[in-house]
Enzyme design. Structure first.
Site, PDB file in Angstrom:
ATOM      1  N   HIS A 188      34.043  13.190 -17.824  1.00 31.85           N
ATOM      2  CA  HIS A 188      32.661  13.671 -17.913  1.00 31.85           C
ATOM      3  C   HIS A 188      32.645  15.080 -18.490  1.00 31.85           C
ATOM      4  O   HIS A 188      33.695  15.639 -18.821  1.00 31.85           O
ATOM      5  CB  HIS A 188      31.984  13.649 -16.529  1.00 31.85           C
ATOM      6  CG  HIS A 188      32.703  14.440 -15.467  1.00 31.85           C
ATOM      7  ND1 HIS A 188      32.595  15.808 -15.344  1.00 31.85           N
ATOM      8  CD2 HIS A 188      33.546  14.048 -14.468  1.00 31.85           C
ATOM      9  CE1 HIS A 188      33.324  16.224 -14.327  1.00 31.85           C
ATOM     10  NE2 HIS A 188      33.922  15.173 -13.780  1.00 31.85           N
ATOM     11  N   HIS A 199      26.364  21.702 -16.950  1.00 32.76           N
ATOM     12  CA  HIS A 199      24.999  21.441 -17.404  1.00 32.76           C
ATOM     13  C   HIS A 199      24.119  22.581 -16.914  1.00 32.76           C
ATOM     14  O   HIS A 199      24.481  23.334 -15.993  1.00 32.76           O
ATOM     15  CB  HIS A 199      24.485  20.091 -16.884  1.00 32.76           C
ATOM     16  CG  HIS A 199      24.492  19.937 -15.394  1.00 32.76           C
ATOM     17  ND1 HIS A 199      23.534  20.493 -14.563  1.00 32.76           N
ATOM     18  CD2 HIS A 199      25.365  19.290 -14.570  1.00 32.76           C
ATOM     19  CE1 HIS A 199      23.804  20.181 -13.305  1.00 32.76           C
ATOM     20  NE2 HIS A 199      24.915  19.457 -13.273  1.00 32.76           N
ATOM     21  N   TYR A 201      40.156  12.249 -11.391  1.00 38.92           N
ATOM     22  CA  TYR A 201      39.908  11.004 -10.666  1.00 38.92           C
ATOM     23  C   TYR A 201      41.061  10.044 -10.952  1.00 38.92           C
ATOM     24  O   TYR A 201      41.266   9.645 -12.109  1.00 38.92           O
ATOM     25  CB  TYR A 201      38.563  10.406 -11.088  1.00 38.92           C
ATOM     26  CG  TYR A 201      37.480  11.464 -11.134  1.00 38.92           C
ATOM     27  CD1 TYR A 201      36.749  11.775 -10.001  1.00 38.92           C
ATOM     28  CD2 TYR A 201      37.243  12.183 -12.306  1.00 38.92           C
ATOM     29  CE1 TYR A 201      35.784  12.774 -10.027  1.00 38.92           C
ATOM     30  CE2 TYR A 201      36.278  13.184 -12.345  1.00 38.92           C
ATOM     31  CZ  TYR A 201      35.556  13.478 -11.202  1.00 38.92           C
ATOM     32  OH  TYR A 201      34.611  14.473 -11.235  1.00 38.92           O
ATOM     33  N   ARG A 223      36.489  16.867  -7.193  1.00 36.96           N
ATOM     34  CA  ARG A 223      35.592  17.637  -8.069  1.00 36.96           C
ATOM     35  C   ARG A 223      35.221  18.911  -7.318  1.00 36.96           C
ATOM     36  O   ARG A 223      34.923  18.883  -6.118  1.00 36.96           O
ATOM     37  CB  ARG A 223      34.345  16.837  -8.440  1.00 36.96           C
ATOM     38  CG  ARG A 223      33.440  17.533  -9.427  1.00 36.96           C
ATOM     39  CD  ARG A 223      32.479  16.577 -10.135  1.00 36.96           C
ATOM     40  NE  ARG A 223      31.551  15.888  -9.255  1.00 36.96           N
ATOM     41  CZ  ARG A 223      31.638  14.593  -8.933  1.00 36.96           C
ATOM     42  NH1 ARG A 223      32.658  13.871  -9.393  1.00 36.96           N
ATOM     43  NH2 ARG A 223      30.738  14.038  -8.138  1.00 36.96           N
ATOM     44  N   ASP A 271      29.009  15.666  -3.583  1.00 38.36           N
ATOM     45  CA  ASP A 271      28.254  16.223  -4.694  1.00 38.36           C
ATOM     46  C   ASP A 271      26.798  16.152  -4.255  1.00 38.36           C
ATOM     47  O   ASP A 271      26.213  15.063  -4.151  1.00 38.36           O
ATOM     48  CB  ASP A 271      28.482  15.428  -5.986  1.00 38.36           C
ATOM     49  CG  ASP A 271      27.949  16.151  -7.216  1.00 38.36           C
ATOM     50  OD1 ASP A 271      27.157  17.097  -7.055  1.00 38.36           O
ATOM     51  OD2 ASP A 271      28.322  15.761  -8.340  1.00 38.36           O
ATOM     52  N   HIS A 284      19.830  18.370 -13.741  1.00 38.53           N
ATOM     53  CA  HIS A 284      20.355  18.415 -15.107  1.00 38.53           C
ATOM     54  C   HIS A 284      19.220  18.974 -15.944  1.00 38.53           C
ATOM     55  O   HIS A 284      18.406  18.232 -16.493  1.00 38.53           O
ATOM     56  CB  HIS A 284      20.775  17.026 -15.576  1.00 38.53           C
ATOM     57  CG  HIS A 284      22.074  16.572 -14.991  1.00 38.53           C
ATOM     58  ND1 HIS A 284      22.984  15.831 -15.693  1.00 38.53           N
ATOM     59  CD2 HIS A 284      22.634  16.769 -13.779  1.00 38.53           C
ATOM     60  CE1 HIS A 284      24.044  15.569 -14.928  1.00 38.53           C
ATOM     61  NE2 HIS A 284      23.838  16.134 -13.755  1.00 38.53           N
ATOM     62  N   HIS A 294      29.311   8.602 -10.081  1.00 41.24           N
ATOM     63  CA  HIS A 294      27.973   8.658  -9.492  1.00 41.24           C
ATOM     64  C   HIS A 294      27.821   7.693  -8.318  1.00 41.24           C
ATOM     65  O   HIS A 294      26.758   7.116  -8.113  1.00 41.24           O
ATOM     66  CB  HIS A 294      26.914   8.383 -10.566  1.00 41.24           C
ATOM     67  CG  HIS A 294      26.704   9.539 -11.494  1.00 41.24           C
ATOM     68  ND1 HIS A 294      26.040   9.426 -12.704  1.00 41.24           N
ATOM     69  CD2 HIS A 294      27.065  10.845 -11.398  1.00 41.24           C
ATOM     70  CE1 HIS A 294      26.014  10.596 -13.300  1.00 41.24           C
ATOM     71  NE2 HIS A 294      26.631  11.479 -12.532  1.00 41.24           N
ATOM     72  N   ASP A 309       0.816  -1.206   0.000  1.00 41.13           N
ATOM     73  CA  ASP A 309       0.000   0.000   0.000  1.00 41.13           C
ATOM     74  C   ASP A 309       0.860   1.272   0.000  1.00 41.13           C
ATOM     75  O   ASP A 309       0.380   2.354   0.324  1.00 41.13           O
ATOM     76  CB  ASP A 309      -0.946   0.024   1.208  1.00 41.13           C
ATOM     77  CG  ASP A 309      -0.196  -0.023   2.540  1.00 41.13           C
ATOM     78  OD1 ASP A 309       1.036  -0.223   2.516  1.00 41.13           O
ATOM     79  OD2 ASP A 309      -0.853   0.140   3.580  1.00 41.13           O
ATOM     80  N   GLU A 343      31.951  22.317 -13.048  1.00 40.65           N
ATOM     81  CA  GLU A 343      32.364  21.209 -12.194  1.00 40.65           C
ATOM     82  C   GLU A 343      33.489  20.368 -12.791  1.00 40.65           C
ATOM     83  O   GLU A 343      33.313  19.189 -13.102  1.00 40.65           O
ATOM     84  CB  GLU A 343      31.169  20.318 -11.863  1.00 40.65           C
ATOM     85  CG  GLU A 343      30.322  19.887 -13.051  1.00 40.65           C
ATOM     86  CD  GLU A 343      29.127  19.052 -12.612  1.00 40.65           C
ATOM     87  OE1 GLU A 343      29.326  18.050 -11.901  1.00 40.65           O
ATOM     88  OE2 GLU A 343      28.005  19.410 -13.005  1.00 40.65           O
ATOM     89  N   GLU A 372      32.684  22.247  -7.730  1.00 38.95           N
ATOM     90  CA  GLU A 372      31.537  22.692  -8.530  1.00 38.95           C
ATOM     91  C   GLU A 372      30.873  23.920  -7.930  1.00 38.95           C
ATOM     92  O   GLU A 372      30.609  23.974  -6.726  1.00 38.95           O
ATOM     93  CB  GLU A 372      30.510  21.566  -8.637  1.00 38.95           C
ATOM     94  CG  GLU A 372      29.262  21.923  -9.422  1.00 38.95           C
ATOM     95  CD  GLU A 372      28.269  20.775  -9.458  1.00 38.95           C
ATOM     96  OE1 GLU A 372      27.361  20.793 -10.313  1.00 38.95           O
ATOM     97  OE2 GLU A 372      28.395  19.852  -8.624  1.00 38.95           O
ATOM     98  N   ASP A 416      23.369  22.793  -6.651  1.00 37.98           N
ATOM     99  CA  ASP A 416      24.236  21.665  -7.027  1.00 37.98           C
ATOM    100  C   ASP A 416      25.681  22.081  -6.792  1.00 37.98           C
ATOM    101  O   ASP A 416      26.224  22.898  -7.534  1.00 37.98           O
ATOM    102  CB  ASP A 416      23.995  21.299  -8.494  1.00 37.98           C
ATOM    103  CG  ASP A 416      24.739  20.044  -8.925  1.00 37.98           C
ATOM    104  OD1 ASP A 416      25.391  19.413  -8.081  1.00 37.98           O
ATOM    105  OD2 ASP A 416      24.653  19.701 -10.117  1.00 37.98           O
TER     106      ASP A 416
END
Length: 420
Positions: free
Chosen positions: A339, A343, A373, A382, A256, A350, A239, A36, A369, A384, A267
């Site tokens: 990457h 964005h 790595y 990183r 992040d 995003h 991620h 439920d 950002e 950002e 962000d």
């Protein structure tokens, strides 16, 4: 957000519509989880952008005929029994106040309304928000409605509003910019709280709890996205979001994360040493990423092709990594930076729109950002910020956090009792 904001958005949309057209958008409803229980409900962002309504199952319909626009919002009928379990649904007066739409009808009248419109008038166009990421993308209410309408009224030309509204959303209004700014400020405060309470040996989820506390204490109920709090090697996984590892002495912690404020997102990515002190190698790599971040910020201006931001980042990292001997040939840079650097940011983290193929314009809010790595050294860094493109350059909406290695070490030494 004031209802005038949503009224302006609808007026802008109406200017793009063909005459003899019917437009329909759905708020959506929470997906079933198990037994439920349902997943949390989030309004379709394009629906919210036009109506300001945040409740499930509501439908917006606009007709344009003979140059005249008529708009109607269909809300749920009040159910006293369900209200005792889940609370009251939105009333007609509340819907008018939130949206600026005067004509409010009950949802159970929607089918007869649609039939009446098509029986009484010759419509030639149907507009719906037909978002679809792939062939396998789950069908949404708008897609199902358009498919059924094509069967019943095959003479209709069906138009997809998704790219139209997405491109509207690229340029933010002053009201939207303030929501993003506030989301960024709360996010930054959460980061400071993590810095003030970090110590070696803590589990990643323990550190995450300090961020969560600040958001909840500020009345923030939703996150911009699942928090990434990654220590050591985990920080090299782009991620990573399990947040179950242990921040051992000498390791870096990569954050992040973001608060969502009135449906607009902050962000920020941030990296710090859990023991309050960078090693020489960590500082070397961190300083490269920070210099890149600051160089990118200075490039932001109207007319700059969006693609140039990432092209610049690749060139910058290539030169720096060749200097320190981490790579031997330029093409190896993508081993350590894999990457994109930016964005759009807004109602979606995003955010939507065709900004990747265009040039920056005043009112755009983007992220900055860069990251490096190095799995073999368990170094993931990183940095950002959220940046507004202005008429003559840029404004950093997330300014104020300690960013240099010296500033971070000083802040942790002064504010973190575990460092004393």
């Amino acid at each position: 957000m004031d209802k005038q904001f949503f009224t302006r958005n609808r007026k802008k949309l109406y200017e793009t519509l063909e005459d003899q057209s019917l437009t329909i958008l759905f708020a959506g409803e929470a997906a079933h989880q198990s037994a439920d229980e349902s997943y949390p409900f989030y309004p379709n962002r394009n629906f919210y952008y036009l109506t300001g309504i945040t409740e499930p199952k509501i439908v917006f319909v606009a007709t344009k005929y003979g140059g005249q626009v008529h708009e109607t919002l269909f809300i749920q009928r009040a159910d006293p029994w369900m209200a005792r379990w889940y609370g009251e649904t939105i009333t007609a007066d509340e819907a008018r106040e939130a949206s600026g739409i005067e004509n409010i009808e009950l949802l159970d009248k929607l089918d007869s309304f649609i039939r009446g419109e098509f029986d009484g008038r010759v419509y030639r166009h149907l507009y719906a928000d037909l978002e679809a990421k792939s062939w396998e993308f789950p069908s949404k209410p708008s897609n199902k409605f358009a498919a059924e309408a094509a069967v019943h009224y095959p003479y209709l030309t069906i138009h997809n509003l998704y790219p139209v509204l997405s491109n509207f959303r690229v340029i933010k209004s002053p009201e939207e910019i303030e929501q993003i700014r506030k989301a960024g400020q709360i996010t930054a405060d959460g980061i400071r709280h993590v810095l003030a309470n970090a110590r070696p040996g803590m589990r990643e989820f323990e550190l995450e709890a300090y961020f969560n506390f600040i958001l909840k204490s500020r009345g923030v109920t939703e996150f911009a996205f699942p928090t990434i709090l990654a220590s050591g090697y985990n920080g090299t996984i782009l991620h990573y979001s399990a947040n179950t590892g242990t921040a051992t002495d000498g390791s870096l912690v990569l954050l992040d994360l973001g608060a969502q404020y009135n449906y607009y997102n902050g962000d920020i990515s941030y990296t710090f040493p859990v023991n309050g002190r960078f090693t020489p190698r960590q500082k070397q790599i961190y300083d490269i990423v920070l210099r890149c971040n600051r160089a990118i910020t200075k490039k932001v201006r109207p007319g700059l092709p969006f693609k140039e931001l990432n092209q610049f980042t690749i060139r910058f990292f290539t030169e720096e990594l060749l200097k320190i001997g981490l790579i031997k040939k330029p093409e190896d840079v993508r081993k350590y930076y894999f990457h994109g650097v930016s964005h759009s940011l807004g109602l979606d983290t995003h955010d939507v729109g065709n900004y990747r193929e265009t040039k920056l314009a005043p009112g755009e809010v983007i992220t900055n950002e860069p990251g490096l790595y190095i799995p073999e050294e368990s170094i993931g860094i990183r940095i950002e910020d959220d940046i507004l493109c202005t008429e003559d350059g840029y404004e950093v909406l997330t300014e104020g956090l300690p960013r240099t290695t010296d500033e971070i070490e000083t802040y942790m030494a002064e504010h973190n009792t575990n460092m004393k």
